[in-house]
Scaffold this motif. Structure first.
Motif, PDB file in Angstrom:
ATOM      1  N   ARG A 268       0.983  -1.209   0.111  1.00 20.93           N
ATOM      2  CA  ARG A 268       0.008  -0.158  -0.138  1.00 20.93           C
ATOM      3  C   ARG A 268       1.025   1.234   0.031  1.00 20.93           C
ATOM      4  NH1 ARG A 268      -2.022  -3.860   3.051  1.00 20.93           N
ATOM      5  NH2 ARG A 268      -4.333  -4.613   2.908  1.00 20.93           N
ATOM      6  N   LEU A 269       0.800   2.061  -0.845  1.00 20.22           N
ATOM      7  CA  LEU A 269       1.755   3.097  -1.200  1.00 20.22           C
ATOM      8  C   LEU A 269       1.014   4.407  -1.729  1.00 20.22           C
ATOM      9  CD1 LEU A 269       3.849   1.057  -3.677  1.00 20.22           C
ATOM     10  CD2 LEU A 269       4.359   1.259  -1.433  1.00 20.22           C
ATOM     11  N   THR A 270       1.515   5.554  -1.094  1.00 22.40           N
ATOM     12  CA  THR A 270       1.224   6.803  -1.608  1.00 22.40           C
ATOM     13  C   THR A 270       2.284   7.726  -2.082  1.00 22.40           C
ATOM     14  OG1 THR A 270      -0.496   6.718   0.381  1.00 22.40           O
ATOM     15  CG2 THR A 270       0.236   8.956  -0.512  1.00 22.40           C
ATOM     16  N   TYR A 271       2.201   8.475  -3.246  1.00 17.99           N
ATOM     17  CA  TYR A 271       3.132   9.416  -3.783  1.00 17.99           C
ATOM     18  C   TYR A 271       2.707  10.739  -4.088  1.00 17.99           C
ATOM     19  CZ  TYR A 271       5.780   4.820  -4.419  1.00 17.99           C
ATOM     20  OH  TYR A 271       6.625   3.649  -4.290  1.00 17.99           O
ATOM     21  N   THR A 272       3.568  11.634  -3.910  1.00 21.90           N
ATOM     22  CA  THR A 272       3.429  12.945  -3.891  1.00 21.90           C
ATOM     23  C   THR A 272       4.065  13.580  -5.043  1.00 21.90           C
ATOM     24  OG1 THR A 272       4.756  13.858  -2.145  1.00 21.90           O
ATOM     25  CG2 THR A 272       2.364  13.273  -1.521  1.00 21.90           C
ATOM     26  N   LYS A 273       4.068  14.926  -5.278  1.00 17.51           N
ATOM     27  CA  LYS A 273       4.662  15.465  -6.356  1.00 17.51           C
ATOM     28  C   LYS A 273       6.131  15.711  -6.082  1.00 17.51           C
ATOM     29  CE  LYS A 273       2.283  19.366  -5.716  1.00 17.51           C
ATOM     30  NZ  LYS A 273       1.857  20.904  -5.698  1.00 17.51           N
ATOM     31  N   GLY A 274       6.668  15.476  -4.746  1.00 15.15           N
ATOM     32  CA  GLY A 274       8.348  15.512  -4.439  1.00 15.15           C
ATOM     33  C   GLY A 274       8.929  14.097  -4.557  1.00 15.15           C
ATOM     34  N   ASP A 275       8.087  13.061  -4.826  1.00 17.21           N
ATOM     35  CA  ASP A 275       8.655  11.759  -4.939  1.00 17.21           C
ATOM     36  C   ASP A 275       9.341  11.418  -6.207  1.00 17.21           C
ATOM     37  OD1 ASP A 275       8.128  11.355  -2.374  1.00 17.21           O
ATOM     38  OD2 ASP A 275       6.094  10.430  -2.710  1.00 17.21           O
ATOM     39  N   PRO A 276      10.124  10.553  -6.441  1.00 21.33           N
ATOM     40  CA  PRO A 276      10.849   9.991  -5.279  1.00 21.33           C
ATOM     41  C   PRO A 276      11.995  10.989  -4.987  1.00 21.33           C
ATOM     42  CG  PRO A 276      11.544   9.040  -7.274  1.00 21.33           C
ATOM     43  CD  PRO A 276      10.641   9.829  -7.712  1.00 21.33           C
ATOM     44  N   GLN A 277      12.552  10.935  -3.618  1.00 21.26           N
ATOM     45  CA  GLN A 277      13.497  11.785  -3.116  1.00 21.26           C
ATOM     46  C   GLN A 277      14.914  11.727  -3.748  1.00 21.26           C
ATOM     47  OE1 GLN A 277      13.302  12.253   1.034  1.00 21.26           O
ATOM     48  NE2 GLN A 277      11.178  12.424   1.263  1.00 21.26           N
TER      49      GLN A 277
END
Length: 279
Positions: A268-277
């Motif tokens: 179960r994953l959640t990604y945002t605009k800044g990913d991946p670091q």
């Protein structure tokens, strides 16, 4: 304080022979193997990232908290490997007792419980700065053209021949060409920086996936066959559930996620605009 039972507090069940194994339930077989391996429920939960409540429920033959047959089979496979059991007979027994099929719908809140939410990074607003610079350049060009036209009309009125410099703007006042983006190694690397773009590809086998946007709206819920891919985009974040993460290649904002997911693992994953670091 440990929630799970220690191996010393649990009394192992009698050994079950291969001929008698079909009479033992899936949950009981997993529990016996865990106790025989000297592991607590906490130990298994930590090793597999399956929540303690779900481990307890599966060992009690209650598969409702898994969220459906696909996720139940994935949890059985993961727990069996953690206690050195062959998962194939257990999954076959589960399918014979419960049947396969599409997972039952589950509430959005527990399904997308943030296990790996990464903080959103905020950088300088380069878009606003670029727009402001373009407006200044266009204003300067317009001012130069208007001033040149006025000078040309004055010369014509006095009987003079308008010069070429007055009739057309100088090359220096032209709008500078915007730099072309550098080539990228990923097919979706040119995705807008103000959005999050996620591409899911079933590279090594088929996998059930589910995707939702930041408002909880369902973007996709179905089976990806081997070779299929899906791309999702949102202004803030994308929530994913991968039924068999080991079969998936995942690209986030143009970068491949290099996590070592095991075959059959449910992620179960959640990604945002800044990913991946990094990566």
């Amino acid at each position: 304080m440990s929630i799970g039972n220690s191996p010393e507090d649990e009394r192992p069940f009698e050994d079950v022979s291969e001929e008698a194994r079909p009479s033992v339930s899936v949950g009981r077989a997993l529990r016996q193997a865990r106790i025989a391996a000297g592991l607590t429920v906490d130990d298994v939960s930590t090793a597999t990232r399956v929540r303690i409540a779900i481990v307890h429920a599966i060992e009690a033959d209650d598969f409702a908290p898994c969220g459906g047959d696909v996720y139940a089979r994935g949890h059985i496979r993961t727990l069996a490997r953690a206690v050195d059991l062959d998962p194939a007979p257990l999954i076959a027994q589960y399918e014979a007792e419960h049947g396969g099929g599409r997972p039952a719908p589950t509430p959005a809140a527990p399904l997308f419980e943030a296990e790996r939410i990464r903080p959103e990074r905020r950088g300088p607003n380069w878009t606003a700065a670029m727009v402001a610079a373009i407006v200044v350049v266009i204003g300067f060009v317009g001012f130069t053209m208007v001033k040149g036209d006025d000078g040309g009309k004055a010369n014509v009125a006095d009987g003079a021949t308008p010069s070429k410099s007055a009739a057309s703007p100088t090359p220096k006042s032209e709008k500078p060409a915007e730099p072309e983006p550098e080539p990228s190694d990923s097919a979706i690397a040119a995705a807008p920086q103000d959005k999050v773009t996620v591409q899911v590809s079933a590279a090594d086998g088929r996998s059930w996936i589910s995707a939702k946007d930041h408002n909880g709206r369902l973007l996709f819920d179905g089976l990806l066959k081997q070779g299929d891919s899906k791309t999702f985009q949102d202004s803030t974040k994308i929530n994913l559930v991968l039924g068999d993460a080991g079969a998936i290649d995942l690209f986030v904002n143009g970068k491949k996620i290099e996590d070592d997911w095991q075959p059959g693992a449910v992620e179960r994953l959640t990604y945002t605009k800044g990913d991946p670091q990094a990566g």
